[in-house]
Design an enzyme around this catalytic site. Structure first.
Site, PDB file in Angstrom:
ATOM      1  N   LYS A   1     -22.517  40.609 -20.334  1.00 54.81           N
ATOM      2  CA  LYS A   1     -21.193  40.225 -20.813  1.00 54.81           C
ATOM      3  C   LYS A   1     -20.208  41.228 -20.213  1.00 54.81           C
ATOM      4  CE  LYS A   1     -17.609  40.387 -23.680  1.00 54.81           C
ATOM      5  NZ  LYS A   1     -16.521  40.638 -22.735  1.00 54.81           N
TER       6      LYS A   1
ATOM      7  N   GLU B   1     -22.887  54.217 -23.290  1.00 52.92           N
ATOM      8  CA  GLU B   1     -22.172  55.071 -22.326  1.00 52.92           C
ATOM      9  C   GLU B   1     -20.703  54.990 -22.706  1.00 52.92           C
ATOM     10  OE1 GLU B   1     -23.255  56.999 -19.937  1.00 52.92           O
ATOM     11  OE2 GLU B   1     -25.358  56.439 -20.106  1.00 52.92           O
TER      12      GLU B   1
ATOM     13  N   CYS C   1     -14.692  57.332 -16.906  1.00 51.60           N
ATOM     14  CA  CYS C   1     -15.223  57.998 -18.097  1.00 51.60           C
ATOM     15  C   CYS C   1     -15.360  59.491 -17.834  1.00 51.60           C
ATOM     16  CB  CYS C   1     -16.558  57.399 -18.477  1.00 51.60           C
ATOM     17  SG  CYS C   1     -17.739  57.416 -17.124  1.00 51.60           S
TER      18      CYS C   1
ATOM     19  N   GLU D   1      -9.203  60.608 -25.472  1.00 52.22           N
ATOM     20  CA  GLU D   1      -9.347  60.058 -24.127  1.00 52.22           C
ATOM     21  C   GLU D   1      -8.131  59.185 -23.788  1.00 52.22           C
ATOM     22  OE1 GLU D   1     -12.135  56.843 -23.296  1.00 52.22           O
ATOM     23  OE2 GLU D   1     -12.910  58.032 -21.622  1.00 52.22           O
TER      24      GLU D   1
HETATM   25  P1  NAD Z   1     -14.117  48.392 -24.569  1.00 51.18           P
HETATM   26  O1  NAD Z   1     -14.900  49.159 -25.558  1.00 51.18           O
HETATM   27  O2  NAD Z   1     -12.820  47.832 -24.964  1.00 51.18           O
HETATM   28  O3  NAD Z   1     -14.991  47.140 -24.007  1.00 51.18           O
HETATM   29  C1  NAD Z   1     -16.276  47.304 -23.457  1.00 51.18           C
HETATM   30  C2  NAD Z   1     -17.019  45.980 -23.564  1.00 51.18           C
HETATM   31  O4  NAD Z   1     -17.256  45.688 -24.937  1.00 51.18           O
HETATM   32  C3  NAD Z   1     -16.226  44.800 -23.010  1.00 51.18           C
HETATM   33  O5  NAD Z   1     -17.098  43.904 -22.355  1.00 51.18           O
HETATM   34  C4  NAD Z   1     -15.646  44.175 -24.260  1.00 51.18           C
HETATM   35  O6  NAD Z   1     -15.345  42.806 -24.113  1.00 51.18           O
HETATM   36  C5  NAD Z   1     -16.782  44.377 -25.231  1.00 51.18           C
HETATM   37  N1  NAD Z   1     -16.392  44.324 -26.642  1.00 51.18           N
HETATM   38  C6  NAD Z   1     -15.153  44.489 -27.182  1.00 51.18           C
HETATM   39  N2  NAD Z   1     -15.209  44.325 -28.526  1.00 51.18           N
HETATM   40  C7  NAD Z   1     -16.494  44.060 -28.842  1.00 51.18           C
HETATM   41  C8  NAD Z   1     -17.184  43.814 -30.062  1.00 51.18           C
HETATM   42  N3  NAD Z   1     -16.555  43.779 -31.235  1.00 51.18           N
HETATM   43  N4  NAD Z   1     -18.515  43.600 -30.010  1.00 51.18           N
HETATM   44  C9  NAD Z   1     -19.176  43.643 -28.839  1.00 51.18           C
HETATM   45  N5  NAD Z   1     -18.576  43.861 -27.648  1.00 51.18           N
HETATM   46  C10 NAD Z   1     -17.246  44.062 -27.650  1.00 51.18           C
HETATM   47  O7  NAD Z   1     -13.972  49.368 -23.297  1.00 51.18           O
HETATM   48  P2  NAD Z   1     -13.096  49.132 -21.980  1.00 51.18           P
HETATM   49  O8  NAD Z   1     -11.648  49.270 -22.333  1.00 51.18           O
HETATM   50  O9  NAD Z   1     -13.566  47.893 -21.299  1.00 51.18           O
HETATM   51  O10 NAD Z   1     -13.548  50.363 -21.074  1.00 51.18           O
HETATM   52  C11 NAD Z   1     -12.952  51.627 -21.130  1.00 51.18           C
HETATM   53  C12 NAD Z   1     -13.839  52.596 -21.874  1.00 51.18           C
HETATM   54  O11 NAD Z   1     -15.124  52.619 -21.281  1.00 51.18           O
HETATM   55  C13 NAD Z   1     -13.347  54.023 -21.845  1.00 51.18           C
HETATM   56  O12 NAD Z   1     -13.420  54.593 -23.134  1.00 51.18           O
HETATM   57  C14 NAD Z   1     -14.320  54.734 -20.928  1.00 51.18           C
HETATM   58  O13 NAD Z   1     -14.493  56.087 -21.163  1.00 51.18           O
HETATM   59  C15 NAD Z   1     -15.571  53.958 -21.158  1.00 51.18           C
HETATM   60  N6  NAD Z   1     -16.464  54.104 -19.991  1.00 51.18           N
HETATM   61  C16 NAD Z   1     -17.597  54.864 -20.122  1.00 51.18           C
HETATM   62  C17 NAD Z   1     -18.429  55.062 -19.021  1.00 51.18           C
HETATM   63  C18 NAD Z   1     -19.696  55.894 -19.118  1.00 51.18           C
HETATM   64  O14 NAD Z   1     -20.570  55.746 -18.262  1.00 51.18           O
HETATM   65  N7  NAD Z   1     -19.829  56.787 -20.087  1.00 51.18           N
HETATM   66  C19 NAD Z   1     -18.101  54.487 -17.803  1.00 51.18           C
HETATM   67  C20 NAD Z   1     -16.936  53.742 -17.720  1.00 51.18           C
HETATM   68  C21 NAD Z   1     -16.125  53.539 -18.816  1.00 51.18           C
END
Ligand code: NAD
Length: 493
Positions: free
Chosen positions: A175, A250, A284, A385
């Site tokens: 997803k 992650e 991240c 962040e």
């Molecule tokens: P997000 O948490 O908004 O979304 C991540 C995923 O979760 C998306 O596919 C989203 O549609 C889904 N999602 C949203 N609500 C959900 C729910 N209630 N239940 C299940 N899934 C749901 O994150 P984002 O804005 O897409 O990404 C940015 C974040 O990702 C930043 O905090 C960044 O630090 C983190 N990130 C971490 C890493 C790592 O390897 N540690 C790498 C890249 C990004």
């Protein structure tokens, strides 16, 4: 405009809702494609397809070496389609084309690496203390895996989650983020061309609360592997606990780049600048806190300003561009909000601190590379962040204080340490509570080196051999070699 379909059981299908979502090019501010708005019915179909592939399909009986061969084909097809995939991801999230070229080379290597591991997964024989008993373990695929990914590097996340999962013999439902789903859907087509059996790799696009949560709640899914914010990650973890799913997370970071007075300052300055302004800070692992020794703070800040003033904002497809747009409208608003918060808290911007006003950038979501001084570690700008091109500079007086400041955040993803002293480098790498420490370098990723966070940055590890363990269960088998009585039998009279 490209109109995509879901990829379920090897077929391209319309979403149950009959609805599509616009996907926006963040450089032009225009919709360029439409992705299906999936729902729980689509999720059920995809999970059933994955379950079927793992129990009845050819995937279930195929040798591990044969699995590896198909995965190598996937790597080959990534090489052949690298330019097309790179351009799609740039249009989706504004990442630089130059960066995508490098990432796609590494991406094919990820698939080759895990293809090679597929037939090296093995259990062990245990010299058990019980007489007339033989004990051994087998490593079995954990079950159907749901991979939920963020918008900043969708193809990379799909690879580092799905390649080890497939090597382990699992089937997956991906997803991707609703803000950047196109490249994952395009990639799904390649998995079919590579010979992956139907149902092993499925993609359901749509909104997090509709598709993501349906996957996390689904009773047949055994494992969730998630990349995203710590807020969503916490919700995923709580929901997954109800059905005792295995979970890898992650999440975010507030990572320190720590520069000592004995460092090579030119090298450190380049590392600090690319560590926060690369990908417009939407990483991240962004080095969003610069901890600098007070004796060199002024001179080092001057070096940073000289480098940062030459950064070129622009079209992410243009090889001359250093920094592209902010990927999504909510993220753009979030970065601007944090700039206001930092100023209100008393931080002083010595560079940027506002949206870019160059007429050539109008339409895109651009924010000037920003550097704040007069920051203390308790401010929100130092604790939370931002995920944008915002650097906070904080001074320290000695090694102990650098460690204290470095660790004094809720996150623990990565840290950079710049010093010529081997002793100090080793002391620092031991004392910092993070998943990765980079010494005299920053963001030197390798798919061979485990990556993941401590504290609020998450659970589990991706990359390297360890990643395969995230998709395996250990089964123990104990056999009695005594044909008469089982060794611990209840004695019947
Ligand atoms: P997000 O948490 O908004 O979304 C991540 C995923 O979760 C998306 O596919 C989203 O549609 C889904 N999602 C949203 N609500 C959900 C729910 N209630 N239940 C299940 N899934 C749901 O994150 P984002 O804005 O897409 O990404 C940015 C974040 O990702 C930043 O905090 C960044 O630090 C983190 N990130 C971490 C890493 C790592 O390897 N540690 C790498 C890249 C990004």
């Amino acid at each position: 405009m490209t109109k995509y379909q879901l990829h379920i059981a090897g077929d391209w299908v319309d979403p149950d809702s009959g609805e599509w979502l616009d996907t926006i090019d963040p450089y032009r501010g225009e919709a360029w494609a439409q992705i299906p708005r999936g729902n729980s019915t689509d999720v059920s179909h995809a999970v059933s397809a994955a379950q079927h592939a793992m129990t009845d399909g050819p995937w279930a009986t195929m040798s591990a070496s044969a699995r590896g061969k198909i995965m190598r084909n996937i790597g080959d097809l990534i090489v052949k389609n690298a330019q097309r995939l790179a351009e799609i991801e740039v249009r989706d999230n504004g990442k630089l084309l130059a960066e995508m070229h490098g990432q796609l080379t590494a991406l094919s290597e990820v698939w080759y690496y895990y293809a090679g591991l597929a037939d090296k997964i093995q259990g062990s024989s245990i010299p058990v203390e019980k007489p007339q008993s033989v004990a051994f373990t087998t490593r079995e695929p954990i079950g159907v895996v749901a991979a939920l990914t963020a918008w900043n590097s969708p193809l990379w996340f799909a690879a580092v989650k799905c390649a080890p999962a497939l090597a382990a013999g699992c089937a997956v439902v991906v997803k991707p983020s609703e803000f950047a789903s196109a490249s994952t859907l395009e990639f799904a087509g390649l998995t079919k061309d590579a010979g992956l059996p139907d149902g092993v790799f499925n993609v359901v696009t749509g909104l997090g609360p509709e598709v993501g949560s349906a996957l996390v709640e689904h009773p047949v899914v055994s494992k969730i592997t998630f990349t995203g914010s710590d807020t969503t990650g916490t919700r995923v973890y709580e929901t997954a606990a109800r059905t005792m799913k295995r979970v890898s997370l992650e999440l975010g970071g507030k990572s320190p780049n720590i520069v000592f007075d004995d460092a090579d300052l030119d090298m450190a300055a380049t590392g600090v600048i690319s560590g926060i302004f690369g990908a417009a800070g939407q990483m991240c692992s962004a080095g969003s806190r610069l901890l600098v020794h007070s004796s060199i703070a002024e001179a080092f800040t001057e070096k940073l300003l000289q480098l940062a003033q030459n950064i070129r904002l622009g079209d992410p497809m243009d090889p001359q561009t250093n920094v592209g747009p902010i990927a999504t409208p909510p993220q753009y608003q979030k970065v601007l909000h944090y700039i206001d918060v930092a100023k209100a808290e008393g931080a002083r911007s010595i560079l940027g601190g506002r949206p870019a006003t160059d007429p050539g950038l109008v339409g895109g979501q651009f924010i000037e590379p920003t550097i704040f001084v007069d920051v203390t570690n308790d401010m929100k700008i130092a604790q939370e962040e931002v995920f944008g091109p915002i650097l906070s500079i904080i001074e320290f007086d000695d090694e102990d204080q650098a460690i204290e400041l470095g660790n004094d955040v809720a996150y623990g993803l990565v840290a950079g340490v710049w010093t010529k002293s081997i002793g100090r480098a080793l002391r620092m790498s031991k004392a910092l509570h993070v998943g990765t420490v980079w010494i005299n370098t920053y963001r030197t990723y390798s798919y061979m080196v485990p990556f993941g966070g401590t504290k609020r940055s998450g659970l589990g590890r991706e990359h390297g051999i360890e990643a395969v363990d995230e998709y395996l269960e250990t089964k123990s088998v104990v056999i009695s070699t005594d044909d008469g009585q089982p060794s611990n039998a209840f004695v019947m009279r």
